[in-house]
Every structure is written in structure tokens, then in C-alpha cells.
Design a protein around this motif. Structure first.
Motif, PDB file in Angstrom:
ATOM      1  N   ASP B 198       0.562  -1.297  -0.167  1.00 54.10           N
ATOM      2  CA  ASP B 198      -0.291  -0.002   0.050  1.00 54.10           C
ATOM      3  C   ASP B 198       1.058   1.418  -0.182  1.00 54.10           C
ATOM      4  N   PRO B 199       0.856   1.509  -1.026  1.00 51.72           N
ATOM      5  CA  PRO B 199       1.425   3.237  -1.489  1.00 51.72           C
ATOM      6  C   PRO B 199       1.281   3.709   0.356  1.00 51.72           C
ATOM      7  N   ILE B 200       0.388   4.404   0.858  1.00 49.73           N
ATOM      8  CA  ILE B 200       0.320   5.153   1.435  1.00 49.73           C
ATOM      9  C   ILE B 200       0.671   3.892   3.310  1.00 49.73           C
ATOM     10  N   ALA B 201       0.169   3.409   2.979  1.00 50.47           N
ATOM     11  CA  ALA B 201       2.185   2.638   4.462  1.00 50.47           C
ATOM     12  C   ALA B 201       2.827   2.678   4.078  1.00 50.47           C
ATOM     13  N   GLY B 202       3.461   2.428   2.783  1.00 50.30           N
ATOM     14  CA  GLY B 202       5.100   3.039   2.235  1.00 50.30           C
ATOM     15  C   GLY B 202       5.798   4.501   2.902  1.00 50.30           C
ATOM     16  N   ALA B 203       4.949   5.376   2.232  1.00 48.27           N
ATOM     17  CA  ALA B 203       5.387   6.986   2.542  1.00 48.27           C
ATOM     18  C   ALA B 203       5.100   7.520   4.245  1.00 48.27           C
ATOM     19  N   LEU B 204       3.829   6.415   4.912  1.00 51.12           N
ATOM     20  CA  LEU B 204       4.372   6.834   6.132  1.00 51.12           C
ATOM     21  C   LEU B 204       5.386   5.705   7.043  1.00 51.12           C
ATOM     22  N   ILE B 226       2.017  13.021   0.637  1.00 54.44           N
ATOM     23  CA  ILE B 226       2.032  12.492   2.210  1.00 54.44           C
ATOM     24  C   ILE B 226       2.849  13.393   2.458  1.00 54.44           C
ATOM     25  N   ALA B 227       2.967  14.040   3.673  1.00 55.74           N
ATOM     26  CA  ALA B 227       4.057  14.506   4.032  1.00 55.74           C
ATOM     27  C   ALA B 227       3.882  14.729   5.958  1.00 55.74           C
ATOM     28  N   GLY B 228       4.792  15.517   7.028  1.00 52.24           N
ATOM     29  CA  GLY B 228       5.090  14.941   8.594  1.00 52.24           C
ATOM     30  C   GLY B 228       5.172  16.535   8.401  1.00 52.24           C
ATOM     31  N   ASP B 232       0.830  12.518  17.579  1.00 54.13           N
ATOM     32  CA  ASP B 232       0.469  11.674  18.127  1.00 54.13           C
ATOM     33  C   ASP B 232      -0.457  10.292  17.839  1.00 54.13           C
ATOM     34  N   ASP B 233      -1.370  10.934  17.241  1.00 57.30           N
ATOM     35  CA  ASP B 233      -2.598   9.619  16.835  1.00 57.30           C
ATOM     36  C   ASP B 233      -1.979   9.037  15.343  1.00 57.30           C
ATOM     37  N   GLY B 234      -0.851   9.552  14.889  1.00 55.79           N
ATOM     38  CA  GLY B 234      -0.025   9.269  14.118  1.00 55.79           C
ATOM     39  C   GLY B 234      -0.874  10.031  12.857  1.00 55.79           C
ATOM     40  N   ALA B 235      -1.190  10.644  12.059  1.00 54.55           N
ATOM     41  CA  ALA B 235      -1.566  10.873  11.594  1.00 54.55           C
ATOM     42  C   ALA B 235      -0.974  12.049  10.835  1.00 54.55           C
ATOM     43  N   PRO B 236      -0.636  11.756   9.214  1.00 53.85           N
ATOM     44  CA  PRO B 236       0.201  12.967   8.763  1.00 53.85           C
ATOM     45  C   PRO B 236      -0.413  14.495   9.162  1.00 53.85           C
ATOM     46  N   ALA B 237       0.621  15.128   9.144  1.00 49.77           N
ATOM     47  CA  ALA B 237      -0.087  16.666   8.404  1.00 49.77           C
ATOM     48  C   ALA B 237      -0.413  16.754   7.317  1.00 49.77           C
ATOM     49  N   VAL B 238       0.009  16.151   6.461  1.00 46.00           N
ATOM     50  CA  VAL B 238      -0.593  16.535   4.752  1.00 46.00           C
ATOM     51  C   VAL B 238      -0.952  15.109   4.419  1.00 46.00           C
ATOM     52  N   ALA B 239      -1.732  14.672   3.700  1.00 49.97           N
ATOM     53  CA  ALA B 239      -2.411  13.638   3.323  1.00 49.97           C
ATOM     54  C   ALA B 239      -3.202  13.572   1.700  1.00 49.97           C
ATOM     55  N   LEU B 318      -6.709   7.366   5.578  1.00 50.54           N
ATOM     56  CA  LEU B 318      -5.819   7.126   6.048  1.00 50.54           C
ATOM     57  C   LEU B 318      -5.692   5.884   6.623  1.00 50.54           C
ATOM     58  N   PRO B 319      -4.435   5.020   6.896  1.00 47.54           N
ATOM     59  CA  PRO B 319      -5.248   2.957   7.167  1.00 47.54           C
ATOM     60  C   PRO B 319      -5.169   3.425   8.791  1.00 47.54           C
ATOM     61  N   ARG B 320      -6.078   2.353   9.343  1.00 49.60           N
ATOM     62  CA  ARG B 320      -6.128   2.908  11.063  1.00 49.60           C
ATOM     63  C   ARG B 320      -4.768   2.531  11.673  1.00 49.60           C
ATOM     64  N   THR B 321      -4.989   3.216  12.651  1.00 51.72           N
ATOM     65  CA  THR B 321      -3.494   3.018  13.800  1.00 51.72           C
ATOM     66  C   THR B 321      -4.099   2.361  14.974  1.00 51.72           C
ATOM     67  N   ASP B 322      -3.285   1.782  15.053  1.00 55.57           N
ATOM     68  CA  ASP B 322      -3.905   0.480  16.492  1.00 55.57           C
ATOM     69  C   ASP B 322      -2.676   1.225  17.621  1.00 55.57           C
ATOM     70  N   ARG B 323      -2.495   1.916  18.014  1.00 56.22           N
ATOM     71  CA  ARG B 323      -1.198   2.653  18.580  1.00 56.22           C
ATOM     72  C   ARG B 323      -1.900   2.513  20.028  1.00 56.22           C
TER      73      ARG B 323
END
Lengths: 324, 324
Positions: B198-204, B226-228, B232-239, B318-323
Motif C-alpha cells: 500500500d503506497p500510503i503505508a509505504g509513504a508513512l 504524504i508529509a510530516g 501523536d495519533d499517527g496521522a501525517p500533516a499532509v495526505a 489513512l490506514p487505521r492506527t492501533d497505537r
């Protein structure tokens, strides 16, 4: 004595080898094999490798011409280069190693100036002073003077040197009319130039025009040698075909050049083709077959001696003539 | 201010156009198109043509390097060449004009000496004094020092200049770890390097490693940015994803380089990607699409301005994060 070869349209040969060619795909390949190419250069390479004195005369120009000249110097083949103002053309070969296939992309080449052509002819005339045979091989660049092959043949004859010409199209007809001692078309080139589908009829037509003899490669069916003079009943002095016992698999690039080299190595001033016909045809066919077994144009496999012994030579049936 | 591009593995691009390619056949073709090639050079060509100040830094060596340098001088693109002892590699393209297909044969290239690499880095450092952005684009020759991309990114950061890297394989991971401000893999390169389909997971994953942002071309499905920083909730600033209203037919060679050029033209020292994200993605996608419409790599069709307006930009799920 020396075989002088003239290559009017040389090329920088670049060969890339891909494990498997995917049309429209992107391939990682090793660095290209780089060679000073052109049919007359291949003829000289074969002769030189077989211990026959040869000297390659050609032109070079531009950045590709410098790479060409460097490679030729490294090859050790005696040569002379006439500098020209147009860049030496490129020829690209893509080898598919899985299929054993080679796709070739020949640039047409650019035409040197009239003064540069005159320098090439003058250089040939000088080289002919020490020559036993002249070979003119390969295409002409578009726009080249029509008469260039005739002028070279005439220069050879002016020195008493026999001339072998390997070219195609109208230049083949002009070479015959100029009295080239031997021309070497393949079956398709002969049919194209003469309009006659039968290679024996085509060869006779070239001899009628003035060629001394015609050596014609028939691919898997062997090689044909027809040579004059034509007698009053319409039969040529020589009409022979050579065949291999079994067909060979390999790379046919350069097989025609090896045939020309074999033929040229047998010719000499004052010796009519009919007196050396069997030896000429045997060697031309064997060297041609041995080139198929070698990986690169301009090389022949050492098996050629054995191949020459295993050839089957036979007279060819001539077409009925209906002369009055 | 100026975009400085570095091309560590340049190539002399040779393009032959055949009316119809017959595999294993022999073709008469016009003289090759000859260009100083390599991804960073294409980026600089696009920027220069679009009126953005650019300077291409690369190496050249041997006889092919002289042809390469001559063509680059003629192109008018500002550049600097570090001479190296190894010959510049060739890249052959065979265009089948009937099918509109291009088969590409890229030589791997030879590795300059350690001293020559050091000279390239020193030259880059000098150029960075007057640079707004550094772009490092393309493959490395086999055997090149692993750290070369990191050293170049560090040199840029030492001057306060953002760095964009377009490469693949382990070098892409190293560029991310070195903190490249933007990396630009395509979907396959991203999956190859990260092991994530998955390119989104790869980019993250690349952003987790240290990359500032990831611009990923998805072919007909558009382009992803995708940019940082990652919150803290695992979401990037840009998607964001940009898509064209309809797919384009044309030549995709160089489309990625045009995207990098578009992105680099928007970046500047001290400007975080999140502040220019929409403009960057819009321009990168439009220039990339306009490159598909242009016949040669390093060129883009003037329709890019109109294309940029017709783009559909949307947030990507964005993919669900399970942090914890």
C-alpha cells in the motif's frame, strides 16, 4: 600481396545484450560492445585473422568517428582512414539472449563532400599499387555520387588488379556494368536488382551486363558461383553450387563478409575466376559457414578448414536458352 | 535562487526511431537522437524551459562523455561537469513508431574513483551556496559509495537548503533516514524499498524513517503527497491525492522527472512542505501530465497550466492506527 578493402559507408557498431527483450520495456544491460563496423572492415578483419594480408580503407568523421578510429587502431587490422566532415553513422544491435535473436538498426549515414570522395578514391588508387585484389563492400550513404563504385573498379583495373564488389540495388548493376570481376549479392539482393526471381537467371543477367562472375549466397541452400565468359550457346564457363551436409545454427551477421573474404583470398591479378572456381567457391562457402558459428561479425570459427572438406560441390542446371 | 540538480549516474541517451520494429530484423533508421541524459538533467531541463533558474551538476568521462558534454553545452541548460576517469554510460531507446512503443536499454554505468566522488560532493557544496533547493535524481553506478546520497542531503542541510531525492532501492531508504525533505518514488519503487504494497503505508514508513514528505506517482491513478510531521495519533500533516479528470495518452518517459521539477520549483529554504502542499502537488501532477504529452524526456507540454486547474485534489483515507 594484399587485399585492399574499401568501405564507403562505415558505421560505429554498438551491441547491447539483454537477457530477454520485452518490447516496450526497460532493460538493465552491460555496457555496449563497440566496434568499427561496415562490410569492408569485416572482410579485412576475417582476412587478417586468417593470416591473409589485408588493408582496410574507409572514412571517419565527428565524435563517433573518433571512437571508430580508436577501436580500429586497437583491432590491429592494417587500415587507412580518410577524414571526412560528416559524422560516422551508428549501427545499433540488440541481442535477445533468451531467443538468440538480434535486431539491427542501421543508420543510413551522411554523405561526405565531393572533395572527400575524391580523396577516398585517390587513397584507394595509392593503396592499389601494392594490392592483389580490391574489395568494395557495403552500402553508400544517401546522396553519394552514383559513379563511386565504377570509379573504384576502374582504378583497380587501371592497376591490373581484380575487383570484388558486395553491394545492392542500382549500385550492384553499375558494378556489373563497370566490369567488376566478382559481385556478391545474396538471393534477395540479386532478385531486387535484376528483377529476376531465379538466382541463376539473375547471375547470368549481371554477367551479360559485364560482371566477371557472381557469387550468390542462398542461405541454408548453400552458395552459387556463376562466372563468364558466356559461350555462344548461352552457357557460362562456371556454374557451380556448394552445399553443407547439414544446416548450421548461429549468427548469420557477417557471413556474407566472410564469403567475400574467402573469395578475395583466392583471387589474384591475371587469374580468371574459371581457373580457381572450385577453390574459390569452397573457401567462400566454408568461411561463410564458419562465420555463422562465430559470435561476432568479422570473425570466423576455426572449423572452417574441416567445413571446406565436407562441402558438396555440384554443377547447377542452367535455364534453357532460346537463342537463335 | 536556483534549483541545483545532481545526477550521479548520467547517460548518453541515444534514440532510434523505426517505422515498425521487427524483432530479430534489420532496420534502416535515421541518425540517432543524441542527448545528455539522466534524471537530474531532465529535471534541470524542465525547470530551465519553465523559466525557473536551475543548474545541473553531473560527471562525464571518456569518448561518450565528450559527446555528452557537447550536447549539454548546446542545450543551454546551466551546468557544471566533474570530469571522471570512467566513460559515461549509454542508454539506448528504440521507438516503434507504428505501435508508439519505446524499448529502453540502460547500461549500468561504471563507478568513478573515491576521489572523483569527493570532487562531485565538493562541487555540490559550492553550488549549494547559491541554491534554493537541491535535487538528487537517478540511480547510482554499481559499486558507488552507499553514503553518497546521505552526504549530499547533509551538505544541503548544512547550507539550510531543502533536499529532494528521486532514487530507488536501498538508496531510497538511506535518503529517508538522512532526512531528505521530499522523496519521489513511484508505486513500484516504494513497495520494493519498504516491502509495503500500500503506497500510503509505504509513504508513512519513509516518513517514520526521517523523510519530510513522500511524493508518489500512481500512474493513471494520479499522484500522492504524504508529509510530516506525524502527530501523536499517527496521522501525517499532509495526505492528499491529485487526479486528472481523464487519463492521458503519450510518452511516460520523464514524467517522474517533470514531477520532481514541479515540486522543487515550489520548495524553498525554511518553508515546510505542509505550508505549500496543495501548490506543490498540483504543479508536480500537472507538469508530470504535461511531460506525458511531450515527445522527449526533459520537455513538458505548454498545456500544464490548464491541466493544473483541472486537477481534482482530495484528502486520502489513512490506514487505521492501533497505537496504544
Amino acid at each position: 600481396m594484399t587485399v585492399v578493402t574499401v568501405t564507403p559507408n562505415p558505421a560505429l557498431d554498438l551491441t547491447w545484450r539483454a537477457e530477454r527483450v520485452v518490447p516496450g520495456g526497460s532493460h538493465r544491460v552491460p555496457a555496449a560492445g563497440v566496434r568499427a563496423g561496415g562490410k569492408g572492415l569485416n572482410v579485412a578483419r576475417v582476412l587478417h585473422a586468417q593470416g591473409v594480408a589485408a588493408r582496410a580503407l574507409t572514412t571517419a568523421g565527428g565524435a563517433t568517428g573518433r571512437i571508430f578510429a580508436d577501436e580500429l587502431a586497437e583491432s590491429g587490422v592494417p587500415h587507412r582512414i580518410v577524414p571526412v566532415s560528416v559524422p560516422t553513422r551508428r549501427s545499433a544491435a540488440i541481442v535477445d539472449e533468451a531467443l538468440g535473436d538480434t535486431s539491427i538498426f542501421n543508420e543510413r549515414g551522411e554523405n561526405p563532400t565531393a572533395a572527400e570522395w575524391a580523396e577516398l578514391v585517390a587513397a584507394a588508387d595509392e593503396e592499389l599499387e601494392r594490392a592483389s585484389v580490391l574489395v568494395v563492400s557495403g552500402s553508400l550513404p544517401p546522396g553519394a555520387p552514383d559513379a563511386i563504385v565504377e570509379v573504384l573498379v576502374a582504378a583497380a583495373h587501371g592497376r591490373g588488379v581484380p575487383a570484388v564488389v558486395d553491394t545492392s540495388g542500382p549500385a550492384l548493376l553499375r558494378a556489373a556494368r563497370a566490369g567488376a570481376d566478382l559481385v556478391k549479392p545474396n538471393r534477395e539482393e540479386l532478385a531486387d536488382a535484376t528483377g529476376l526471381a531465379d538466382p541463376i537467371a539473375g547471375a547470368l543477367a549481371l554477367i551479360e551486363l559485364g560482371a566477371g562472375g557472381v557469387l550468390c549466397s542462398l542461405g541454408a541452400e548453400g552458395m552459387l558461383l556463376i562466372a563468364g565468359p558466356i559461350t555462344d550457346d548461352g552457357a557460362p564457363a562456371v556454374a557451380l553450387r556448394a552445399r553443407l551436409a547439414e544446416p548450421l545454427a548461429g549468427n548469420p551477421t557477417g557471413a556474407g563478409d566472410a564469403a567475400v573474404a574467402g573469395a578475395a583470398s583466392v583471387l589474384d591479378a591475371g587469374v580468371p575466376i574459371r581457373d580457381v572456381a572450385e577453390r574459390l567457391l569452397r573457401r567462400a562457402t566454408a568461411w561463410s559457414a564458419a562465420a555463422v558459428l562465430a559470435p561476432l561479425a568479422g570473425e570466423i570459427d576455426p572449423a572452417h578448414a574441416e567445413l571446406a572438406e565436407r562441402l558438396d560441390l555440384s554443377p547447377v542446371p542452367l535455364p534453357r536458352t532460346d537463342r537463335a
